[in-house]
Scaffold this active site. Sequence first.
Site, PDB file in Angstrom:
ATOM      1  N   TYR A  68       7.931   8.463 -18.406  1.00  0.00           N
ATOM      2  CA  TYR A  68       7.190   7.200 -18.270  1.00  0.00           C
ATOM      3  C   TYR A  68       8.161   6.008 -18.223  1.00  0.00           C
ATOM      4  O   TYR A  68       8.080   5.150 -17.338  1.00  0.00           O
ATOM      5  CB  TYR A  68       6.218   7.083 -19.455  1.00  0.00           C
ATOM      6  CG  TYR A  68       5.528   5.749 -19.591  1.00  0.00           C
ATOM      7  CD1 TYR A  68       4.417   5.428 -18.826  1.00  0.00           C
ATOM      8  CD2 TYR A  68       5.980   4.803 -20.519  1.00  0.00           C
ATOM      9  CE1 TYR A  68       3.780   4.200 -18.969  1.00  0.00           C
ATOM     10  CE2 TYR A  68       5.353   3.582 -20.669  1.00  0.00           C
ATOM     11  CZ  TYR A  68       4.247   3.285 -19.894  1.00  0.00           C
ATOM     12  OH  TYR A  68       3.629   2.064 -20.042  1.00  0.00           O
ATOM     13  N   ALA A 111      -1.907  -0.848 -12.457  1.00  0.00           N
ATOM     14  CA  ALA A 111      -2.381   0.548 -12.411  1.00  0.00           C
ATOM     15  C   ALA A 111      -1.238   1.488 -12.776  1.00  0.00           C
ATOM     16  O   ALA A 111      -0.143   1.401 -12.230  1.00  0.00           O
ATOM     17  CB  ALA A 111      -2.906   0.885 -11.023  1.00  0.00           C
TER      18      ALA A 111
HETATM   19  P1  NAD Z   1      -5.273   1.543 -18.951  1.00  0.00           P
HETATM   20  O1  NAD Z   1      -5.187   3.029 -18.844  1.00  0.00           O
HETATM   21  O2  NAD Z   1      -6.377   0.965 -19.758  1.00  0.00           O
HETATM   22  O3  NAD Z   1      -5.308   0.894 -17.503  1.00  0.00           O
HETATM   23  C1  NAD Z   1      -4.700   1.477 -16.385  1.00  0.00           C
HETATM   24  C2  NAD Z   1      -5.662   1.371 -15.222  1.00  0.00           C
HETATM   25  O4  NAD Z   1      -5.042   1.944 -14.062  1.00  0.00           O
HETATM   26  C3  NAD Z   1      -6.971   2.152 -15.457  1.00  0.00           C
HETATM   27  O5  NAD Z   1      -8.071   1.345 -15.124  1.00  0.00           O
HETATM   28  C4  NAD Z   1      -6.854   3.355 -14.526  1.00  0.00           C
HETATM   29  O6  NAD Z   1      -8.119   3.829 -14.084  1.00  0.00           O
HETATM   30  C5  NAD Z   1      -5.994   2.793 -13.411  1.00  0.00           C
HETATM   31  N1  NAD Z   1      -5.263   3.832 -12.708  1.00  0.00           N
HETATM   32  C6  NAD Z   1      -4.557   4.875 -13.237  1.00  0.00           C
HETATM   33  N2  NAD Z   1      -4.044   5.642 -12.258  1.00  0.00           N
HETATM   34  C7  NAD Z   1      -4.419   5.070 -11.083  1.00  0.00           C
HETATM   35  C8  NAD Z   1      -4.209   5.403  -9.718  1.00  0.00           C
HETATM   36  N3  NAD Z   1      -3.500   6.493  -9.352  1.00  0.00           N
HETATM   37  N4  NAD Z   1      -4.743   4.605  -8.777  1.00  0.00           N
HETATM   38  C9  NAD Z   1      -5.466   3.519  -9.121  1.00  0.00           C
HETATM   39  N5  NAD Z   1      -5.713   3.155 -10.388  1.00  0.00           N
HETATM   40  C10 NAD Z   1      -5.182   3.922 -11.354  1.00  0.00           C
HETATM   41  O7  NAD Z   1      -3.849   1.059 -19.507  1.00  0.00           O
HETATM   42  P2  NAD Z   1      -3.365  -0.380 -19.974  1.00  0.00           P
HETATM   43  O8  NAD Z   1      -2.947  -0.248 -21.383  1.00  0.00           O
HETATM   44  O9  NAD Z   1      -4.338  -1.429 -19.572  1.00  0.00           O
HETATM   45  O10 NAD Z   1      -2.017  -0.521 -19.106  1.00  0.00           O
HETATM   46  C11 NAD Z   1      -1.902  -1.403 -18.009  1.00  0.00           C
HETATM   47  C12 NAD Z   1      -0.447  -1.447 -17.565  1.00  0.00           C
HETATM   48  O11 NAD Z   1       0.388  -1.935 -18.608  1.00  0.00           O
HETATM   49  C13 NAD Z   1       0.135  -0.088 -17.183  1.00  0.00           C
HETATM   50  O12 NAD Z   1       1.017  -0.259 -16.105  1.00  0.00           O
HETATM   51  C14 NAD Z   1       0.899   0.327 -18.423  1.00  0.00           C
HETATM   52  O13 NAD Z   1       1.935   1.255 -18.122  1.00  0.00           O
HETATM   53  C15 NAD Z   1       1.433  -1.012 -18.862  1.00  0.00           C
HETATM   54  N6  NAD Z   1       1.790  -1.061 -20.267  1.00  0.00           N
HETATM   55  C16 NAD Z   1       0.830  -0.909 -21.224  1.00  0.00           C
HETATM   56  C17 NAD Z   1       1.193  -1.015 -22.557  1.00  0.00           C
HETATM   57  C18 NAD Z   1       0.206  -0.837 -23.680  1.00  0.00           C
HETATM   58  O14 NAD Z   1       0.639  -0.858 -24.839  1.00  0.00           O
HETATM   59  N7  NAD Z   1      -1.088  -0.701 -23.415  1.00  0.00           N
HETATM   60  C19 NAD Z   1       2.525  -1.271 -22.896  1.00  0.00           C
HETATM   61  C20 NAD Z   1       3.479  -1.353 -21.888  1.00  0.00           C
HETATM   62  C21 NAD Z   1       3.088  -1.285 -20.563  1.00  0.00           C
HETATM   63  C1  UD2 Z   2       4.871   3.410 -25.468  1.00  0.00           C
HETATM   64  C2  UD2 Z   2       5.604   2.101 -25.167  1.00  0.00           C
HETATM   65  C3  UD2 Z   2       4.610   0.993 -24.865  1.00  0.00           C
HETATM   66  C4  UD2 Z   2       3.623   1.436 -23.790  1.00  0.00           C
HETATM   67  C5  UD2 Z   2       2.967   2.739 -24.209  1.00  0.00           C
HETATM   68  C6  UD2 Z   2       2.074   3.300 -23.108  1.00  0.00           C
HETATM   69  C7  UD2 Z   2       7.624   2.147 -26.495  1.00  0.00           C
HETATM   70  C8  UD2 Z   2       8.323   1.655 -27.701  1.00  0.00           C
HETATM   71  N1  UD2 Z   2       6.391   1.694 -26.325  1.00  0.00           N
HETATM   72  O1  UD2 Z   2       4.160   3.240 -26.645  1.00  0.00           O
HETATM   73  O2  UD2 Z   2       5.324  -0.142 -24.410  1.00  0.00           O
HETATM   74  O3  UD2 Z   2       4.269   1.523 -22.556  1.00  0.00           O
HETATM   75  O4  UD2 Z   2       3.947   3.722 -24.439  1.00  0.00           O
HETATM   76  O5  UD2 Z   2       0.901   2.626 -23.087  1.00  0.00           O
HETATM   77  O6  UD2 Z   2       8.145   2.907 -25.706  1.00  0.00           O
HETATM   78  N2  UD2 Z   2       1.067   7.408 -33.575  1.00  0.00           N
HETATM   79  C9  UD2 Z   2       0.660   8.075 -34.720  1.00  0.00           C
HETATM   80  N3  UD2 Z   2      -0.620   8.565 -34.746  1.00  0.00           N
HETATM   81  C10 UD2 Z   2      -1.479   8.449 -33.685  1.00  0.00           C
HETATM   82  C11 UD2 Z   2      -1.026   7.784 -32.510  1.00  0.00           C
HETATM   83  C12 UD2 Z   2       0.274   7.285 -32.499  1.00  0.00           C
HETATM   84  O7  UD2 Z   2       1.413   8.212 -35.688  1.00  0.00           O
HETATM   85  O8  UD2 Z   2      -2.629   8.921 -33.781  1.00  0.00           O
HETATM   86  C13 UD2 Z   2       2.443   6.811 -33.567  1.00  0.00           C
HETATM   87  C14 UD2 Z   2       3.316   7.344 -32.443  1.00  0.00           C
HETATM   88  O9  UD2 Z   2       3.972   8.527 -32.836  1.00  0.00           O
HETATM   89  C15 UD2 Z   2       4.256   6.158 -32.251  1.00  0.00           C
HETATM   90  C16 UD2 Z   2       3.385   4.928 -32.580  1.00  0.00           C
HETATM   91  O10 UD2 Z   2       2.287   5.424 -33.314  1.00  0.00           O
HETATM   92  O11 UD2 Z   2       5.321   6.199 -33.180  1.00  0.00           O
HETATM   93  C17 UD2 Z   2       2.876   4.216 -31.350  1.00  0.00           C
HETATM   94  O12 UD2 Z   2       2.336   5.199 -30.459  1.00  0.00           O
HETATM   95  P1  UD2 Z   2       1.523   4.792 -29.142  1.00  0.00           P
HETATM   96  O13 UD2 Z   2       1.094   6.052 -28.477  1.00  0.00           O
HETATM   97  O14 UD2 Z   2       0.502   3.788 -29.481  1.00  0.00           O
HETATM   98  O15 UD2 Z   2       2.575   4.025 -28.251  1.00  0.00           O
HETATM   99  P2  UD2 Z   2       4.124   4.291 -27.853  1.00  0.00           P
HETATM  100  O16 UD2 Z   2       5.002   3.731 -28.912  1.00  0.00           O
HETATM  101  O17 UD2 Z   2       4.316   5.679 -27.390  1.00  0.00           O
END
Ligand code: NAD
Ligand code: UD2
Length: 319
Positions: free
Chosen positions: A139, A73
């Site tokens: 973040y 979360a």
């Molecule tokens: P997501 O937004 O789809 O999932 C996050 C979930 O957490 C959602 O279901 C949301 O409702 C819940 N949530 C948010 N705030 C909350 C709160 N205060 N209490 C309870 N639930 C809450 O995002 P995701 O992409 O599935 O990300 C999951 C995890 O992975 C996160 O910790 C995110 O930071 C991490 N992460 C994601 C990426 C990515 O590229 N998607 C990359 C690096 C890290």
């Molecule tokens: C960061 C983290 C990732 C994860 C995510 C939150 C890094 C390197 N990565 O992703 O691990 O935690 O945050 O879920 O810190 N972009 C465009 N057009 C769009 C949307 C995005 O150009 O419409 C670009 C954006 O400027 C960036 C890249 O695409 O350069 C990826 O953006 P993102 O929002 O998918 O993820 P990012 O890198 O902020």
Amino acid sequence: MAGYLVTGGCGFIGSHLCAALLDRGHTVRVLDDLSTGSESNLMPGATLVCADVSEPAAVREAMEDMDGCFHLAAIASVQRGMLDWPGTNRTNLAGAIAVLDAARSRRVPVVYASSAAVYGDCASLPISEDAPTRPLSAYGADKLGCELHARVAGAVHGIPTLGLRFFNVFGPRQNPLSPYSGVISIFCDRLRRDEAVTIHGDGGQTRDFVPVAQVVAALLAAMRGASVEAPVLNVCTGRPTSVLSLASIVGEVCGTRPKVEHGPPRLGEIRHSLGDPRRAGMALGLSDPGSLRDGLAEVVAWMDAVQPDRGRPVISQTV
Ligand code: NAD
Ligand code: UD2
């Protein structure tokens, strides 16, 4: 068979993890406030506790009789962290502390999501786990805070943990409709409907896009590797893709010539993010993640299945 608490289990990554745990016969309890997740993502067989992860009492109750916790979360957006600094901190850092606190009495192992954002802009690529951590966003700073508190949890309270530094995760069920959505979900959704995409800056920035199946494999294996040493591991592919070439590959997958507009670069944008996957690959026994193109085709196929006429956005919920 074991019982697992999955915080954020109604989100993108969490829903895939829950499906994998249930497939293996485990009991799954989800704690989610449904803020960016959706109840439609709750996997059949899982139970939902609708609560805020930063509320210690709610997390303590949800963790009762569970054998392990996957803590996912979070407000998963660098941009939202810039806009609402205190609010995202409450969820992203106080939430992790509430989880570790709840794990304390029975030393429940906790596997948690960290992020590539902890590294900031690294001078040397690919980035190994030993690289300095210099986050450029609130973040990323909160995710690094989670890692520091996990270290305290192990050293002082004997709680086994393992942190996974996910790079840029993509796959089916990632919601494309928020301005904070991951770039792949936005590009796939727009280009399949022949709409223009906006690239922030010149598009030369690169990311390491990792498919959600690889992330789930890492999460499952990590539960066995959790320890009081509080290890952290990258989850990435080691393959860079620029945002500009991403647009062109998604265009090919969608059978369209992408219309690209350029906007101003994002504040605090990391230029190059490329992980070294070797340590995690060995520690967690991960196999090859497959090609980006195949992963993108899977996302587009999912979007087409949900919205076959390609006429409207794929999910009606806005975040
Ligand atoms: P997501 O937004 O789809 O999932 C996050 C979930 O957490 C959602 O279901 C949301 O409702 C819940 N949530 C948010 N705030 C909350 C709160 N205060 N209490 C309870 N639930 C809450 O995002 P995701 O992409 O599935 O990300 C999951 C995890 O992975 C996160 O910790 C995110 O930071 C991490 N992460 C994601 C990426 C990515 O590229 N998607 C990359 C690096 C890290
Ligand atoms: C960061 C983290 C990732 C994860 C995510 C939150 C890094 C390197 N990565 O992703 O691990 O935690 O945050 O879920 O810190 N972009 C465009 N057009 C769009 C949307 C995005 O150009 O419409 C670009 C954006 O400027 C960036 C890249 O695409 O350069 C990826 O953006 P993102 O929002 O998918 O993820 P990012 O890198 O902020």
